[in-house]
Motif scaffolding. Structure first.
Motif, short mmCIF file in Angstrom:
data_model
loop_
_atom_site.label_atom_id
_atom_site.label_comp_id
_atom_site.label_asym_id
_atom_site.label_seq_id
_atom_site.Cartn_x
_atom_site.Cartn_y
_atom_site.Cartn_z
N ARG A 9 0.84 -1.20 0.00
CA ARG A 9 0.00 0.00 0.00
C ARG A 9 0.87 1.25 0.00
N GLN A 10 0.52 2.16 -0.87
CA GLN A 10 1.26 3.40 -0.94
C GLN A 10 0.62 4.42 -0.02
N VAL A 11 1.43 5.35 0.42
CA VAL A 11 0.93 6.38 1.33
C VAL A 11 0.37 7.53 0.50
N GLN A 12 -0.88 7.85 0.76
CA GLN A 12 -1.53 8.93 0.03
C GLN A 12 -1.11 10.29 0.59
N SER A 13 -1.24 11.30 -0.25
CA SER A 13 -0.82 12.65 0.15
C SER A 13 -1.52 13.13 1.41
N LEU A 14 -2.83 12.86 1.48
CA LEU A 14 -3.59 13.36 2.63
C LEU A 14 -3.06 12.75 3.92
N LEU A 15 -2.77 11.46 3.86
CA LEU A 15 -2.24 10.78 5.03
C LEU A 15 -0.85 11.33 5.37
N ARG A 16 -0.10 11.63 4.32
CA ARG A 16 1.25 12.12 4.54
C ARG A 16 1.22 13.49 5.25
N ILE A 17 0.28 14.31 4.84
CA ILE A 17 0.15 15.61 5.50
C ILE A 17 -0.21 15.42 6.97
N TYR A 108 2.76 1.64 4.02
CA TYR A 108 1.92 1.58 5.20
C TYR A 108 2.74 1.29 6.45
N ARG A 109 3.74 0.41 6.32
CA ARG A 109 4.51 0.04 7.51
C ARG A 109 5.27 1.25 8.06
N LEU A 115 3.90 6.59 13.52
CA LEU A 115 2.87 6.96 14.49
C LEU A 115 3.14 6.29 15.84
N THR A 116 3.63 5.06 15.81
CA THR A 116 3.93 4.38 17.07
C THR A 116 5.07 5.09 17.79
N LEU A 117 6.08 5.50 17.01
CA LEU A 117 7.20 6.22 17.62
C LEU A 117 6.79 7.59 18.13
N ALA A 118 5.69 8.12 17.58
CA ALA A 118 5.23 9.44 18.02
C ALA A 118 4.95 9.44 19.52
N PHE A 119 4.45 8.31 20.04
CA PHE A 119 4.20 8.23 21.49
C PHE A 119 5.50 8.46 22.26
N ASN A 153 -5.45 3.26 9.52
CA ASN A 153 -5.83 1.86 9.54
C ASN A 153 -7.27 1.61 9.09
N ALA A 154 -7.98 2.67 8.77
CA ALA A 154 -9.39 2.48 8.44
C ALA A 154 -9.56 2.11 6.98
#
Lengths: 659, 315
Positions: A9-17, A108-109, A115-119, A153-154
């Motif tokens: 899965r590729q990362v979309q622009s919206l998700l990247r922002i 996706y990974r 996001l996990t490291l963001a914590f 993840n949705a």
């Protein structure tokens, strides 16, 4: 909808922002806590990502360019700090690496990793600040991270609701509190922490008034004091920290010869004031006590100059109890060593002052009268109180006493002591804080860094050391107006000045006091929570007959019950369909008020059509509702459902049914 | 490799415990949950954070750590309950030929909302759907059917990592639905004439029909009124019925004896081909397999009946 395996899965622009925003959010406090250049490096990657996407260009960088940036950034950290260890260097390195990660976020990974490291990155912020606002920042950032995780993840991102994330946080808070209270704490660190390079604020261990061209009043809290019985007179609020007995012509320092002599026990005379001081981290060893301490907390030693210090540096906020008597003679019998130390002056320099002192003293030949004359001299002559005095290089006392006559407490105390020593009167400089701000809500005093002060002590036959504050002798109208505006807290010093009184009333309002109360509770219950407080709390929580095990058992059962309730709530059916039925119910009620009772045998369509036959003017309002209702009720189109049922509700609410 | 092996055993173990059904509602007992690699990463992060908090004696870091732990715990419940409560019902798909893909329709319903539910066969990509309370959502499971006969739907895996991807909840669905798989049609190379059927075009075997008058026969109860030979009755010949026939070529009765020297499966494939061809030509044909025989007929229904017999024939 068919979804590719996550690796493809590729990362979309919206998700990247969104990722870039999460990064900025968790790194923002760090950015402002680190040296500027690292803040810039850290902010670069997420901002670059946002800007490039906004310009519809790829934010990705080539592999080798990325490697180069990473190496250069790491090198910059190394050259600035000389190490990767320690708080600032370590955080800089990790934050730089983390921020650059978004530039190679393809799959996706990578998203989930980021996001996990963001914590983790978020937690790093609290190595820099533990203020109460930090906890709100924490919650807001967690909301953002969890929401973005759901977004990533949705299956259908349009269904990801902020409400859900908020609910998760709400459920999490009691669980967090449980862990906070019951998680086993250690009494000390696991390994040695390299101390940070930034200097602690507070009273310093030497005083060189001539060097200072501008003194900045810092409004940080130095310590808080709660008097356990009675409070002293405001004028007696002299907080003693250090005594400077050694003068080399430029700087005042402690005299090493006296350092280890403990104070001979003496009977306290007068009212003993007991108090509890909550001292912020000073990174110094000395502690503060009301002038003059008679007993000090365990582990500290009261020295012969009336000061005391801790066994180790105060690296974090501590609390201790002490007791003092405001007017108590100290060293009534002056030991010879003490006399020698306190009459020493550099043999050369300040000749004019020495000469003037001897001539003046000759007029009185009496210590008290001489001291009073000096105070009157300060009052009558054009001495000014200012925080931006001229810099004095040589013959500092001469230049100040006869020349500039502009300075702050250090100049006055220093010169005053010089004038006394010049005629053989034992005298010394005492530094600490003066005054304080009373917090009526919490019944305690707040002493800020701005209230740091230096005063003088001279020795008199039969009386011992006597406190004298030459700064207070300055005529009030020669205290800089602007200074009074800056800090209204020095009113004790110049308390015959109406402006100062006025400021005392309005300077700190109820809101500020309340805020300080909250802050104090926060510090007491959250920031200072440690092993001993944990045990205290356990003992308070449980009846005496219980063992600790029982308390733990009940708490664990409690938290498991809480989780069970959450699980039960999750498994219950609810929401949308009910909303649809409820909206319909509301409509029937409203129609009933207009005289259209729905018969039990009527379906929605029959009922609404019957109404419209009688009131054709309502068809415009009722028909769309009926259509949407039937659609929601009997269609399988789940994608639209969540949004449409809200639409139905608003439609029903807006129905006007004008007759 | 080991993972695959374990997976296999795991599946067999669960399979023994679960009865087959057409409708399956996921309960807490049939749903499993385990951290994903991001879950393990989060665990590691929590560990480091707790270590740091202890070392720095920093209570705000403790609070962050415990918040993350709490979010993780809530995530377990949410992920788990994102699956529990779903009701799956599988339906039989249309028959396919061996080597084709059968599409098993599965409808999913629930009393609640569920997000990002993946449904699919093992080792195949999943279809992701969102379930809205009380609305039905459909997915089709595509399964390759290799051999003729009944093909059971393989165990269907449904899984979710929603909301955070830290955990994966999954369940295996063992459905009692099957797909009828006809033999794969193969064009026979040589066809031997079977004893019972001649392919001669003009064999005058009359079969009952409506076109040509054939003769009279005594009335039997049940004969259609319009066929009664009323004139004969008037001639006092008793009640007679007119018989009509259609003259046509002898109908084909396909049978395995046409392919004596080939393997049974090939023979069935050839017969399948012949049946389909005959149906497409609109011919009348019959089928004889072992003791079973289907009388010559024509039409869609008839063809499927023949194919079904071919699919289920046991040598």
């Amino acid at each position: 909808m068919l979804i590719l395996p996550e690796s493809q899965r590729q990362v979309q622009s919206l998700l990247r922002i969104r990722l870039a925003i999460v990064q900025i959010c968790v790194l923002l406090p760090i950015i402002f806590s680190l040296p500027l250049q690292f803040g810039v490096i850290i902010a670069f990657a997420p901002l670059w990502t946002i800007v490039r996407i906004h310009l519809k260009q790829s934010p990705m960088l080539g592999r080798w360019l990325l490697v180069a940036i990473t190496v250069i950034s790491a090198a910059a950290v190394w050259f600035h700090f000389g190490t990767f260890r320690g708080r600032d260097a370590g955080v800089s390195l990790v934050a730089v690496m983390y921020s650059l990660k978004i530039l190679e976020c393809r799959h996706y990974r990578d998203v989930n990793l980021l996001l996990t490291l963001a914590f983790f990155m978020l937690a790093m912020n609290f190595l820099f600040t533990q203020e109460i606002w930090a906890v709100f920042y924490l919650l807001a950032a967690l909301l953002l991270i969890t929401h973005t995780l759901m977004y990533a993840n949705a299956n259908d991102v349009s269904k990801v609701e902020v409400k859900k994330g908020a609910k998760i946080l709400l459920y999490s808070i009691p669980v967090m509190m449980f862990f906070f209270v019951f998680f086993p704490r250690l009494s000390g660190p696991l390994w040695h922490i390299p101390s940070s390079q930034s200097a602690g604020t507070g009273v310093s261990d030497s005083m060189t008034p001539g060097d200072i061209g501008a003194l900045h009043l810092i409004d940080e809290v130095a310590f808080r004091v709660k008097f356990l019985d009675a409070s002293p007179e405001p004028g007696d609020l002299y907080w003693r920290a250090l005594v400077f007995e050694n003068y080399d012509g430029l700087s005042w320092t402690q005299d090493r010869r006296r350092n280890d002599i403990p104070l001979a026990r003496q009977e306290a005379e007068g009212d003993v004031l007991r108090y509890e001081i909550t001292l912020e981290a000073t990174k110094q060893r000395w502690l503060y006590g009301l002038d003059l301490p008679v007993s000090t907390p365990p582990g500290t030693r009261l020295k012969s100059d009336g000061t005391f210090s801790a066994a180790r540096r105060v690296e974090k906020r501590i609390r201790y109890r002490g007791s003092s008597v405001t007017r108590m003679p100290l060293e009534v019998e002056l030991p010879p060593l003490s006399r020698t130390i306190n009459t020493e002056l550099p043999s050369s320099g300040n000749d004019e002052a020495k000469q003037w002192a001897r001539e003046t003293y000759a007029q009185f030949n009496d210590t008290t009268n001489y001291v009073n004359y000096l105070l009157r001299f300060i009052y009558e002559q054009p001495f000014f109180y200012t925080l931006t005095p001229p810099i004095l290089k040589e013959d500092m006392v001469d230049n100040f006493w006869f020349g500039t006559r502009r300075g702050f407490c250090e100049h006055y105390a220093s010169s005053f002591v010089y004038m006394l020593r010049a005629v053989g009167i034992p005298a010394r400089v005492v530094v600490g804080y003066h005054g304080g701000d009373y917090n009526a809500l919490g019944d305690y005093w707040i002493i800020t860094q701005a209230e740091a002060h230096a005063w003088a002590e001279y020795w008199m036959e039969g009386k011992g050391w006597v406190r004298v504050d030459p700064t207070a002798a300055i005529a009030p109208h020669r205290v800089e107006q602007q200074l009074l505006n800056q800090v209204g807290l020095r009113n004790f010093l110049f308390d015959d000045l109406p402006v100062a009184d006025f400021m005392a009333e309005s300077g700190l309002n109820i809101a500020q006091l309340w805020l300080d109360n909250v802050n104090r509770a926060w510090q007491d219950w959250v920031i200072d929570f440690n092993q001993s407080k944990q045990f205290d709390l356990f003992n308070q929580l449980k009846p005496d007959s219980w063992g600790l095990g029982r308390l733990f058992g009940i708490s664990v059962v409690g938290i498991l019950l809480f989780l069970a309730v959450i699980a039960w709530r999750m498994s219950r059916s609810r929401e949308s369909l009910d909303h649809v039925a409820r909206s319909y119910l509301i409509l029937t009620r409203r129609l009933a008020k207009k005289g259209f009772e729905k018969h039990h045998y009527e379906g929605p369509q029959d009922f609404v059509h019957r109404v419209i036959r009688e009131k054709p003017q309502w068809s415009g309002e009722l028909n769309p509702i009926l259509r949407l209702y039937l659609k929601l009720k009997f269609s399988n189109d789940s994608a639209q459902f969540a949004k449409k049922h809200k639409q139905l509700r608003t439609m029903v609410k807006r129905v006007r049914l004008v007759t | 490799m080991i993972k695959k092996l374990l997976d296999e055993r795991w599946l067999r173990w669960i399979r023994r415990r679960r009865p087959l059904a057409q409708e399956i509602t996921l309960s807490q007992r049939s749903t499993y949950i385990f951290p994903t690699r991001y879950g393990f990463l989060l665990l590691a992060i929590v560990f480091v954070m707790a270590l740091g908090a202890t070392n720095y004696q920093n209570n705000m870091v403790f609070i962050s750590t415990f918040m993350v732990i709490a979010i993780g715990v809530i995530a377990i419940l949410m992920t788990f309950h994102n699956l529990v409560g779903l009701t799956f019902s599988a339906h039989s798909p249309e028959a396919v030929f061996a080597g084709q893909v059968a599409h098993f329709p599965i409808s999913i319903t629930s009393q609640r909302h569920h997000q990002s539910i993946g449904v699919g066969l093992r080792n195949a990509s999943l279809s992701f759907v969102d379930i809205v309370a009380a609305a039905e959502q459909r997915v089709e499971i595509a399964q390759l059917c290799k051999a003729r006969g009944y093909q059971m739907l393989d165990p269907v895996r449904c899984q979710t990592i929603f909301p955070f991807g830290f955990l994966q909840a999954w369940a295996w669905l063992f459905f009692d639905v099957k797909c009828l798989v006809y033999p794969k049609p193969l064009k026979p190379e040589t066809i031997e004439q079977s004893a019972g059927s001649s392919s001669g075009k003009e064999s005058d075997t009359p079969v009952p029909g409506v076109e040509d008058f054939y003769g009279l026969r005594p009335y039997q109860p049940g004969d259609v009124m319009s066929r009664i030979y009323w004139k004969g009755m008037a001639k006092e010949k008793g009640l007679q019925t007119k018989e009509f026939v259609e003259y046509q070529s002898d109908p084909d009765i396909f049978s395995l004896s046409q392919f004596p020297s080939v393997d049974l499966e090939f023979g069935l494939s050839y017969l399948t081909y012949l049946v389909i061809e005959a149906h497409q030509d609109g011919r009348v044909f019959g089928l004889q397999l072992g003791e079973q025989t289907i009388a010559p007929q024509r039409g869609e229904e008839h063809m499927h009946q023949c194919l079904r017999m071919l699919a289920l024939y046991k040598g």
